[in-house]
Design an enzyme around this catalytic site. Structure first.
Site, PDB file in Angstrom:
ATOM      1  N   ARG A  93     -16.810 -42.880  13.569  1.00  0.00           N
ATOM      2  CA  ARG A  93     -16.091 -41.564  13.457  1.00  0.00           C
ATOM      3  C   ARG A  93     -17.570 -40.355  13.617  1.00  0.00           C
ATOM      4  O   ARG A  93     -17.742 -39.732  13.913  1.00  0.00           O
ATOM      5  CB  ARG A  93     -15.229 -41.483  12.375  1.00  0.00           C
ATOM      6  CG  ARG A  93     -13.716 -42.376  12.742  1.00  0.00           C
ATOM      7  CD  ARG A  93     -13.079 -42.608  11.148  1.00  0.00           C
ATOM      8  NE  ARG A  93     -13.457 -43.611   9.985  1.00  0.00           N
ATOM      9  CZ  ARG A  93     -13.194 -44.211   8.794  1.00  0.00           C
ATOM     10  NH1 ARG A  93     -11.727 -43.311   8.811  1.00  0.00           N
ATOM     11  NH2 ARG A  93     -13.516 -44.632   8.494  1.00  0.00           N
ATOM     12  N   ASP A 153      -9.822 -45.296  11.202  1.00  0.00           N
ATOM     13  CA  ASP A 153     -11.718 -46.043  12.014  1.00  0.00           C
ATOM     14  C   ASP A 153     -11.140 -47.281  13.628  1.00  0.00           C
ATOM     15  O   ASP A 153      -9.929 -48.085  12.830  1.00  0.00           O
ATOM     16  CB  ASP A 153     -11.426 -46.924  11.067  1.00  0.00           C
ATOM     17  CG  ASP A 153     -12.662 -47.462  10.735  1.00  0.00           C
ATOM     18  OD1 ASP A 153     -13.295 -47.172  12.096  1.00  0.00           O
ATOM     19  OD2 ASP A 153     -13.169 -48.217   9.699  1.00  0.00           O
ATOM     20  N   CYS A 165     -18.868 -40.806   7.548  1.00  0.00           N
ATOM     21  CA  CYS A 165     -17.382 -41.930   6.848  1.00  0.00           C
ATOM     22  C   CYS A 165     -18.199 -43.319   6.652  1.00  0.00           C
ATOM     23  O   CYS A 165     -19.307 -43.010   5.812  1.00  0.00           O
ATOM     24  CB  CYS A 165     -16.924 -42.338   8.482  1.00  0.00           C
ATOM     25  SG  CYS A 165     -18.326 -43.296   9.305  1.00  0.00           S
TER      26      CYS A 165
END
Length: 151
Positions: free
Chosen positions: A14, A122, A8
């Site tokens: 994440r 996010d 990510c």
């Protein structure tokens, strides 16, 4: 040994969750799971405290993870590379040397046919509830991925 990399933007929200969740579902004898970042904002940092907290409430310890930069050699080191969103996918693909490298990279949520939006949101600028939502989404998808990898 099958090697899986979760990627990510900052490697603090994440991908550490995906890393920890998938690792908890697979045997350490047969699978290696790691995570990395496409942007250098948080290199060397632990996951966000909210990611750590949400994972801990589910019995998963991600506090020892440390953000690291995705590098070209990761194409050689990993069998599967999962991007958390389209932007990360594009960043990873831009480093690919050939079609074999590109073939290893997938959007993580492509595995989950029940999800229409293939971008893991996010949660960084959100509340704890956003982290819980991401955990649940990633957990559900990791169940599918773990079954696929073991099968």
């Amino acid at each position: 040994m099958t090697r899986i990399l979760m990627v990510c933007l900052g490697n603090i929200c994440r991908s550490p969750l995906a890393h920890g969740i998938l690792q908890s579902k697979l045997s350490d004898d047969s699978f290696y799971v790691d995570s990395a970042v496409t942007a250098a904002y948080h290199i060397g940092n632990s996951p966000d405290n909210r990611s750590i907290k949400v994972a801990k409430t589910r019995g998963i310890n991600i506090s020892t993870q440390s953000a690291r930069q995705f590098k070209v050699l990761d194409f050689d080191a990993f069998d599967y590379i999962y991007a958390m969103d389209n932007s990360n996918y594009t960043n990873i693909i831009s480093l690919a040397r050939n079609s074999d490298d590109i073939g290893k990279v997938k959007l993580f949520l492509e595995i989950n046919s029940d999800i229409a939006n293939k971008n893991v949101p996010d949660p960084y600028y959100g509340e704890l509830s956003d982290f819980e939502y991401v955990f649940n989404l990633v957990d559900e998808t990791c169940d599918i991925l773990a079954d696929k990898l073991k099968g």
